[in-house]
Design a protein around this motif. Structure first.
Motif, PDB file in Angstrom:
ATOM      1  N   ASN A 139      46.115  40.338  75.520  1.00 59.37           N
ATOM      2  CA  ASN A 139      46.427  40.313  74.099  1.00 59.37           C
ATOM      3  C   ASN A 139      45.187  40.410  73.209  1.00 59.37           C
ATOM      4  O   ASN A 139      45.245  40.123  72.020  1.00 59.37           O
ATOM      5  CB  ASN A 139      47.225  39.047  73.746  1.00 59.37           C
ATOM      6  N   ASP A 140      44.061  40.812  73.774  1.00 57.96           N
ATOM      7  CA  ASP A 140      42.875  41.050  72.949  1.00 57.96           C
ATOM      8  C   ASP A 140      43.119  42.207  71.987  1.00 57.96           C
ATOM      9  O   ASP A 140      43.798  43.177  72.317  1.00 57.96           O
ATOM     10  CB  ASP A 140      41.669  41.400  73.829  1.00 57.96           C
ATOM     11  N   ASN A 141      42.535  42.119  70.798  1.00 59.13           N
ATOM     12  CA  ASN A 141      42.634  43.212  69.838  1.00 59.13           C
ATOM     13  C   ASN A 141      41.811  44.414  70.286  1.00 59.13           C
ATOM     14  O   ASN A 141      40.795  44.278  70.976  1.00 59.13           O
ATOM     15  CB  ASN A 141      42.147  42.763  68.462  1.00 59.13           C
ATOM     16  N   ILE A 142      42.261  45.577  69.864  1.00 56.98           N
ATOM     17  CA  ILE A 142      41.500  46.802  70.120  1.00 56.98           C
ATOM     18  C   ILE A 142      40.261  46.856  69.224  1.00 56.98           C
ATOM     19  O   ILE A 142      40.136  46.107  68.258  1.00 56.98           O
ATOM     20  CB  ILE A 142      42.354  48.064  69.863  1.00 56.98           C
ATOM     21  N   LEU A 143      39.371  47.785  69.561  1.00 60.05           N
ATOM     22  CA  LEU A 143      38.294  48.199  68.679  1.00 60.05           C
ATOM     23  C   LEU A 143      38.679  49.546  68.073  1.00 60.05           C
ATOM     24  O   LEU A 143      39.550  50.244  68.590  1.00 60.05           O
ATOM     25  CB  LEU A 143      36.987  48.329  69.459  1.00 60.05           C
ATOM     26  N   LEU A 144      38.024  49.918  66.983  1.00 59.98           N
ATOM     27  CA  LEU A 144      38.292  51.210  66.370  1.00 59.98           C
ATOM     28  C   LEU A 144      37.508  52.301  67.078  1.00 59.98           C
ATOM     29  O   LEU A 144      36.394  52.084  67.548  1.00 59.98           O
ATOM     30  CB  LEU A 144      37.895  51.186  64.889  1.00 59.98           C
ATOM     31  N   TRP A 145      38.110  53.490  67.160  1.00 57.88           N
ATOM     32  CA  TRP A 145      37.365  54.649  67.626  1.00 57.88           C
ATOM     33  C   TRP A 145      36.468  55.155  66.503  1.00 57.88           C
ATOM     34  O   TRP A 145      36.739  54.933  65.318  1.00 57.88           O
ATOM     35  CB  TRP A 145      38.315  55.773  68.034  1.00 57.88           C
ATOM     36  N   SER A 146      35.421  55.837  66.857  1.00 55.76           N
ATOM     37  CA  SER A 146      34.559  56.456  65.846  1.00 55.76           C
ATOM     38  C   SER A 146      35.300  57.613  65.179  1.00 55.76           C
ATOM     39  O   SER A 146      36.322  58.089  65.686  1.00 55.76           O
ATOM     40  CB  SER A 146      33.279  56.978  66.489  1.00 55.76           C
ATOM     41  N   ALA A 147      34.780  58.061  64.047  1.00 56.62           N
ATOM     42  CA  ALA A 147      35.432  59.151  63.319  1.00 56.62           C
ATOM     43  C   ALA A 147      35.556  60.410  64.170  1.00 56.62           C
ATOM     44  O   ALA A 147      36.534  61.150  64.065  1.00 56.62           O
ATOM     45  CB  ALA A 147      34.662  59.448  62.031  1.00 56.62           C
ATOM     46  N   SER A 148      34.581  60.649  65.037  1.00 59.65           N
ATOM     47  CA  SER A 148      34.621  61.857  65.876  1.00 59.65           C
ATOM     48  C   SER A 148      35.589  61.718  67.051  1.00 59.65           C
ATOM     49  O   SER A 148      36.040  62.715  67.607  1.00 59.65           O
ATOM     50  CB  SER A 148      33.224  62.177  66.409  1.00 59.65           C
ATOM     51  N   GLU A 149      35.922  60.479  67.424  1.00 58.55           N
ATOM     52  CA  GLU A 149      36.839  60.240  68.541  1.00 58.55           C
ATOM     53  C   GLU A 149      38.285  60.035  68.089  1.00 58.55           C
ATOM     54  O   GLU A 149      39.219  60.263  68.859  1.00 58.55           O
ATOM     55  CB  GLU A 149      36.403  58.997  69.320  1.00 58.55           C
ATOM     56  N   ALA A 150      38.462  59.620  66.859  1.00 55.54           N
ATOM     57  CA  ALA A 150      39.778  59.186  66.389  1.00 55.54           C
ATOM     58  C   ALA A 150      40.721  60.352  66.137  1.00 55.54           C
ATOM     59  O   ALA A 150      40.303  61.492  65.880  1.00 55.54           O
ATOM     60  CB  ALA A 150      39.619  58.362  65.117  1.00 55.54           C
ATOM     61  N   PHE A 151      42.011  60.049  66.158  1.00 59.82           N
ATOM     62  CA  PHE A 151      43.055  61.042  65.932  1.00 59.82           C
ATOM     63  C   PHE A 151      42.962  61.658  64.544  1.00 59.82           C
ATOM     64  O   PHE A 151      43.163  62.863  64.361  1.00 59.82           O
ATOM     65  CB  PHE A 151      44.425  60.388  66.128  1.00 59.82           C
ATOM     66  N   SER A 152      42.694  60.839  63.542  1.00 61.91           N
ATOM     67  CA  SER A 152      42.528  61.345  62.179  1.00 61.91           C
ATOM     68  C   SER A 152      41.668  60.370  61.396  1.00 61.91           C
ATOM     69  O   SER A 152      41.401  59.253  61.841  1.00 61.91           O
ATOM     70  CB  SER A 152      43.886  61.521  61.483  1.00 61.91           C
ATOM     71  N   GLN A 153      41.267  60.766  60.220  1.00 57.27           N
ATOM     72  CA  GLN A 153      40.372  59.949  59.409  1.00 57.27           C
ATOM     73  C   GLN A 153      41.013  58.622  59.025  1.00 57.27           C
ATOM     74  O   GLN A 153      40.313  57.622  58.843  1.00 57.27           O
ATOM     75  CB  GLN A 153      39.976  60.728  58.147  1.00 57.27           C
ATOM     76  N   THR A 154      42.329  58.605  58.871  1.00 58.81           N
ATOM     77  CA  THR A 154      43.016  57.371  58.498  1.00 58.81           C
ATOM     78  C   THR A 154      43.757  56.737  59.663  1.00 58.81           C
ATOM     79  O   THR A 154      44.525  55.796  59.474  1.00 58.81           O
ATOM     80  CB  THR A 154      44.006  57.626  57.345  1.00 58.81           C
ATOM     81  N   ASN A 155      43.551  57.250  60.870  1.00 68.11           N
ATOM     82  CA  ASN A 155      44.093  56.596  62.073  1.00 68.11           C
ATOM     83  C   ASN A 155      42.979  56.469  63.095  1.00 68.11           C
ATOM     84  O   ASN A 155      42.801  57.330  63.956  1.00 68.11           O
ATOM     85  CB  ASN A 155      45.266  57.370  62.657  1.00 68.11           C
ATOM     86  N   LEU A 156      42.244  55.363  62.973  1.00 69.45           N
ATOM     87  CA  LEU A 156      41.151  55.087  63.898  1.00 69.45           C
ATOM     88  C   LEU A 156      41.616  54.281  65.101  1.00 69.45           C
ATOM     89  O   LEU A 156      40.816  53.919  65.951  1.00 69.45           O
ATOM     90  CB  LEU A 156      40.026  54.337  63.173  1.00 69.45           C
ATOM     91  N   PHE A 157      42.926  54.004  65.188  1.00 67.16           N
ATOM     92  CA  PHE A 157      43.468  53.299  66.350  1.00 67.16           C
ATOM     93  C   PHE A 157      43.585  54.228  67.552  1.00 67.16           C
ATOM     94  O   PHE A 157      43.230  53.865  68.665  1.00 67.16           O
ATOM     95  CB  PHE A 157      44.867  52.739  66.041  1.00 67.16           C
ATOM     96  N   ARG A 158      44.111  55.435  67.363  1.00 68.70           N
ATOM     97  CA  ARG A 158      44.449  56.356  68.451  1.00 68.70           C
ATOM     98  C   ARG A 158      43.306  57.341  68.735  1.00 68.70           C
ATOM     99  O   ARG A 158      42.720  57.904  67.824  1.00 68.70           O
ATOM    100  CB  ARG A 158      45.700  57.164  68.096  1.00 68.70           C
ATOM    101  N   HIS A 159      43.022  57.554  70.012  1.00 69.81           N
ATOM    102  CA  HIS A 159      42.029  58.564  70.387  1.00 69.81           C
ATOM    103  C   HIS A 159      42.652  59.953  70.278  1.00 69.81           C
ATOM    104  O   HIS A 159      43.808  60.163  70.641  1.00 69.81           O
ATOM    105  CB  HIS A 159      41.537  58.332  71.818  1.00 69.81           C
ATOM    106  N   LYS A 160      41.884  60.897  69.812  1.00 70.05           N
ATOM    107  CA  LYS A 160      42.393  62.252  69.577  1.00 70.05           C
ATOM    108  C   LYS A 160      42.805  62.964  70.858  1.00 70.05           C
ATOM    109  O   LYS A 160      43.614  63.910  70.815  1.00 70.05           O
ATOM    110  CB  LYS A 160      41.338  63.095  68.846  1.00 70.05           C
ATOM    111  N   ASP A 161      42.294  62.544  72.017  1.00 73.54           N
ATOM    112  CA  ASP A 161      42.603  63.222  73.279  1.00 73.54           C
ATOM    113  C   ASP A 161      43.677  62.519  74.097  1.00 73.54           C
ATOM    114  O   ASP A 161      43.969  62.950  75.220  1.00 73.54           O
ATOM    115  CB  ASP A 161      41.338  63.358  74.134  1.00 73.54           C
ATOM    116  N   ALA A 162      44.268  61.458  73.574  1.00 66.67           N
ATOM    117  CA  ALA A 162      45.315  60.743  74.316  1.00 66.67           C
ATOM    118  C   ALA A 162      46.571  61.598  74.410  1.00 66.67           C
ATOM    119  O   ALA A 162      46.944  62.297  73.464  1.00 66.67           O
ATOM    120  CB  ALA A 162      45.639  59.427  73.629  1.00 66.67           C
ATOM    121  N   VAL A 163      47.238  61.538  75.557  1.00 66.91           N
ATOM    122  CA  VAL A 163      48.492  62.260  75.764  1.00 66.91           C
ATOM    123  C   VAL A 163      49.687  61.378  75.417  1.00 66.91           C
ATOM    124  O   VAL A 163      50.685  61.851  74.870  1.00 66.91           O
ATOM    125  CB  VAL A 163      48.580  62.756  77.218  1.00 66.91           C
TER     126      VAL A 163
END
Length: 321
Positions: A139-163
């Motif tokens: 139940n640990d909280n996630i960390l944010l992805w960097s802007a270059s890794e994230a799905f979008s500028q306003t969604n830093l939770f999801r990685h852009k390469d996740a299926v």
């Protein structure tokens, strides 16, 4: 606009795999041996659809979403294979997995990705099975992805390469309420509107049925018996159990501990909790026996390497007021 049989032309944004048609179903297989299981997905096409009048539902790309809520059996098998340490209730193998926090749901989704050789969707610094100083819990909280890794500028939770990923609020909302035509949305995930609400049942798959207005001791129905289908073919997005969304409640997924949205209502709620206008939020660490979740995915995992960049470019995200 609510469903009135009006037809509008919708320009579909075509991804590299082509446009998906509603009701196209696909089952993805996970695990092995005695711990093998499948998740059924339906296609959500009609890319580029407009928002509903609530301000939700516009998605600029094709994607898939699980037909049913994630079941207890799926979590049990993933725990066995991945040592995930996820908690859940014990109502039955085919009942929805509840008493799982957003963080635990995210760990399950990560395992779906990594067990298939894909990029993890969510950025956990440590895992429950790690040893030594800094070992984590489920139940640990996630960390944010960097802007270059994230799905979008306003969604830093999801990685852009996740299926595989938790559905964002717009992805969840579209799958539940959109009619597939112009700006027409339904009020309920059973393709019905106010004035003609779903019929309350404890279990069933009738076209106008949903699991709500049941006594507290009855509990949720099996995931495949959780009511009638949405336009795209999902089951149980209205009633049965509340469902986590990936998105922060304010629409900008850019803070670690902010509340996550949830929608759909649960088996005891009155019908107004099932409406498109109803939404609640909870902290990502909350474990509640009335909250479950479902999974979303890119259109075709086999083509993920080609599609993921396009999906990130097409993502439409807005700040919620």
């Amino acid at each position: 606009m609510r469903g009135r049989g009006i037809s509008f032309a919708v320009l579909a944004a075509v991804t590299l795999s082509g446009t998906l048609s509603p009701h196209h179903a696909q089952a993805d297989t996970f695990g092995n041996g005695e711990n093998i299981f499948t998740i059924d997905f339906v296609a959500v096409g009609d890319a580029g659809n407009p928002d509903d009048n609530t301000g939700y539902g516009a998605v600029g790309y094709d994607y898939r979403i699980s037909t049913y809520e994630v079941s207890e059996q799926m979590i049990t098998k993933a725990n066995t294979l991945g040592g995930l340490g996820l908690t859940q209730d014990s109502r039955g193998a085919n009942r929805p997995a509840t008493s799982m926090s957003w963080n635990e749901a995210a760990r399950f989704v990560n395992w779906l990705n990594t067990s298939q050789g894909y990029q993890a969707a969510y950025n956990f610094a440590v895992n429950p099975g790690d040893s030594g100083y800094g070992a984590g819990n489920a139940n640990d909280n996630i960390l944010l992805w960097s802007a270059s890794e994230a799905f979008s500028q306003t969604n830093l939770f999801r990685h852009k390469d996740a299926v595989y990923f938790l559905p964002s609020e717009d992805e969840w909302y579209k799958a539940a309420y959109y009619s597939g035509s112009g700006s027409v949305y339904f009020d309920y995930a059973t393709q019905q509107n106010i004035g003609d609400p779903p019929t309350a049942v404890a279990s069933g798959t009738g076209a106008n049925e949903a699991v709500f207005q049941q006594g507290g001791g009855i509990g949720p129905a099996d995931i495949t018996q959780a009511g009638g289908a949405s336009h795209y073919g999902t089951v149980g997005q209205g009633g049965n159990v509340w469902e986590w969304q990936e998105s922060a409640f304010d629409g900008d997924s850019d803070s670690l501990s902010e509340n996550r949205g949830r929608r759909g209502g649960y088996w005891v709620n009155p019908e107004n909790a099932l409406r498109a206008s109803a939404r609640l939020s909870s902290p990502p660490t909350l474990q509640s026996d009335i909250i479950g979740f479902r999974v979303a995915s890119v259109p075709e995992p086999a083509s993920a390497s080609l599609l993921l960049g396009a999906l990130g470019l097409l993502a439409v995200r807005r700040r919620r007021r």
